[in-house]
Design an enzyme around this catalytic site. Structure first.
Site, mmCIF file in Angstrom:
data_model
loop_
_atom_site.group_PDB
_atom_site.id
_atom_site.type_symbol
_atom_site.label_atom_id
_atom_site.label_comp_id
_atom_site.label_asym_id
_atom_site.label_seq_id
_atom_site.Cartn_x
_atom_site.Cartn_y
_atom_site.Cartn_z
ATOM 1 N N GLY A 27 88.839 47.489 79.317
ATOM 2 C CA GLY A 27 88.606 47.726 77.902
ATOM 3 C C GLY A 27 87.714 48.918 77.632
ATOM 4 C CE LYS A 72 93.449 45.872 83.793
ATOM 5 N NZ LYS A 72 92.312 45.138 83.208
ATOM 6 C CG ASN A 118 82.702 41.032 89.086
ATOM 7 O OD1 ASN A 118 81.852 40.996 89.968
ATOM 8 N ND2 ASN A 118 83.694 41.909 89.091
ATOM 9 C CB CYS A 173 78.249 11.587 89.233
ATOM 10 S SG CYS A 173 76.694 12.094 88.488
#
EC number: 2.3.2.-
Length: 641
Positions: A27, A72, A118, A173
């Site tokens: 982007g 890309k 990231n 859990c």
């Protein structure tokens, strides 16, 4: 090259002769490459591991439908050369964390510009630029919000100087036994996908947790349950994947096991349901008999946006069956031993998670979600705004021009806000902070204290969870400071594999022991002080003590910080990199609003706390870290992976 003619002669020459590295062609990266060549930068290297997806086409304007599936970086190069043929662009379809891109590689460049998605890659590039002494311009966007900052060794804070809020996680859990929110069911469904079709992870088990302490009247009962074996209903006899394979991935058998048998087994843990509404098992045959009843809804659901409709439980069961069959065929086509990787943009994978999550929501009496909502929560999606990417990419170039002019002191951290602040400014520049002397990355002698239980932490856990995941090392070598130089972990393949499953206490590591961790690729050394504790919190393996708390600041503007990504529609867009991708893609700490909070209120507080910079309405960041804006909880945007 209209822009370069407007620059001072010396700066224009520097622009035309400099060589830049752009990390990321998504982007922000597409907008940035366009801006760079139109400014006059002609020597560019661009690297991106991703390939083009249909979902990229609405904002990553260098790509067209015919490019889907291609690199890309390569397509971005080709597109830029069409309107700037004199540019000298080198494209790499690769991960920036590949050892080939070492310190010497980074030293080729005048500066580096990040457009990443990231956190692991951001940390890595930060360290490589520090090691190479190259200026780094960091950036990110999230919807209407954006941010740009400059990192220069010894002059400014590095990317890791301030702690980042950690991802929101849930006890195992809760996921397996007592989900109370839709996100719990969505996490469970993603775990289920991996357990059935992907790489198995013991931490992502989906079967009922028979050792859940809450299910027993006393701790000994929990232990007895955990040790139970070969009894009727004991779901730990074989793994989920082994059982599924033995049935040939039969959708009906899978359905009845997951949504009937496992739920019935949960009901035997009666203590869990004394203060909770018990789950209601589902059976395929009873739903199948109601198939005709759902036809009316299914027909009406075709009207409007399909993904926005909430399916009934029968339709979810049918979707579950269909997606299992499709994924089973994908596995067969890949051959024996193959694994699938969950991708929000893969329709069968998304259908599976949507169906499984909704069926579990129904069982636990929750309101079911549309496919769109499930995708948003499972993928941590933040809507991308193309104009935000354009504004931020323009700011990156402006900061780059300041660096080339030798005016680093004029560089700023700039925040793009959703609404004007009380000074009627959308762009809020802040002065750059100096390096944090306690930073475990850029300090003169990086050092950190880690609290853990030396009798429980294994060498493998030290390597994967602490060094690689927490401290973002790529290929660590660890030496015990015991006077002998004992090698605990080696980056050489197979050299210390025998140590992996052993507890670190077996190597003489105890309270106050010191470990020296080196990553030669990053040219980075970290001294780790061990603080032993027998009383770690449940589900907490370790804690970083001191100036880099494991849970981040007490009251950060968490939503606004964790939402800043690279302008993709997914803050955690899957990458084929082996590096740990983090869904809460972070950049430097910010003080702008969260998407759901009042921007005006936050900036009004800011105005009362911060001084003006010379000749401009700006905000000093010297008190930025003390600012504690109100944050509204938003359970719909949560980091998962």
């Amino acid at each position: 090259m209209a822009m370069i003619g407007a620059l001072p002669k010396e700066l224009a020459e520097a622009v035309s002769t400099s060589r830049l590295l752009v990390v990321g062609a998504g982007g922000i990266g597409c907008e940035l490459l366009k801006n760079l060549v139109l400014t006059g930068f002609i020597n560019l290297d661009v690297i991106d591991l991703d390939t083009i997806d249909v979902s990229n086409l609405n904002r990553q304007f260098l790509f067209q439908k015919k490019h889907v599936g291609r690199s890309k970086a390569q397509v971005a190069k080709e597109s830029v050369l069409q309107f700037c043929p004199e540019a000298n662009i080198t494209a790499y379809h690769d991960s920036i964390m590949n050892p080939d891109y070492n310190v010497e590689f980074f030293k080729q460049f005048t500066m580096v510009m990040n457009a990443l998605d990231n956190n692991a890659a951001r940390n890595h590039v930060n360290r490589m630029c520090l090691a190479a002494g190259i200026p780094l311009i960091e950036s990110g966007t999230a919807g209407y919000l954006g941010q740009v900052t400059v990192v220069k060794k010894g002059v400014t804070e590095c990317y890791e100087c301030q702690p980042k809020p950690t991802q929101k996680t849930f006890p195992g859990c809760t996921i397996r036994n007592t989900p109370s929110e839709p996100i719990h069911c969505i996490v469970w469904a993603k775990y289920l996908f991996n357990q059935l079709f992907g790489e198995e992870d013991a931490d992502q088990e989906v079967a009922p947790d028979i050792a859940d302490p809450e299910a027993a009247w006393d701790p000994t009962q929990a232990a007895e349950r955990a040790n139970a074996s070969n009894v009727d209903g004991d779901i730990k006899r074989v793994s989920t994947k082994q059982w599924a394979k033995s049935t040939g991935y039969d959708p009906i058998k899978l359905f009845n096991k997951l949504f009937r048998d496992d739920i019935k087994y949960l009901l035997t843990m009666d203590r869990l349901w004394r203060k909770r509404k018990p789950p209601v098992p589902l059976e395929w045959s009873s739903l199948h008999n109601k198939e005709n009843c759902s036809e009316t809804q299914n027909e009406s659901s075709l009207q409007g946006l399909k993904d926005q409709k909430v399916l009934d439980v029968t339709s979810c069961a049918q979707l579950f069956s269909k997606s299992v069959e499709t994924l089973r065929e994908q596995l067969r086509e890949k051959g024996n031993g193959a694994e699938l990787v969950w991708d929000k943009d893969d329709p069968p994978a998304m259908d599976f998670v949507t169906a499984a999550a909704n069926l579990r929501m129904h069982i636990f009496s929750m309101n079911m979600k549309s496919r769109f909502d499930v995708k948003s929560m499972a993928g941590n999606i933040i809507p991308a705004i193309a104009t935000t990417n354009a504004v931020i990419s323009g700011l990156i170039v402006l900061e780059g021009l300041k660096i080339l002019s030798g005016n680093t002191e004029q560089c700023r951290t700039v925040f793009l806000n959703k609404q004007p602040n009380p000074r009627k400014k959308l762009l809020v520049p802040c002065s750059l902070d100096p390096p944090n002397p306690s930073c475990y990355v850029c300090a003169i002698k990086p050092e950190v204290t880690v609290k853990l239980n030396v009798h429980k932490v294994t060498v493998q856990m030290l390597q994967d969870k602490i060094l690689k995941e927490k401290f973002a090392m790529v290929a660590p070598d660890v030496q015990i400071e015991d006077g002998k130089g004992t090698i605990l972990i080696s980056s050489e393949a197979g050299e210390t594999d025998a140590n992996n499953n052993r507890k670190i206490s077996e190597f003489g590591i105890r309270n106050s022991s010191q470990l020296q961790a080196d990553d030669f690729l990053q040219d980075y050394t970290l001294m780790i002080n061990i603080l032993h504790s027998d009383e770690m919190e449940k589900d907490v393996d370790f804690e970083v003590v001191g100036d880099v708390p494991e849970k981040g600041p007490q009251k950060p503007s968490e939503q606004s910080v964790k939402n800043i990504t690279n302008g993709s529609d997914d803050g955690a867009q899957p990458s084929t990199s082996k590096a740990q991708d983090q869904d809460d893609v972070l950049i430097v700490d910010s003080d702008e609003e969260s998407p759901s909070s009042s921007n005006a209120d936050i900036n009004m507080d800011s105005a009362s706390l911060k001084r003006k910079l010379p000749e401009e309405e700006t905000i000093s960041s010297t008190k930025r870290k003390r600012l504690e804006p109100p944050v509204e909880e938003d359970d719909d945007i949560i980091a998962l992976d």
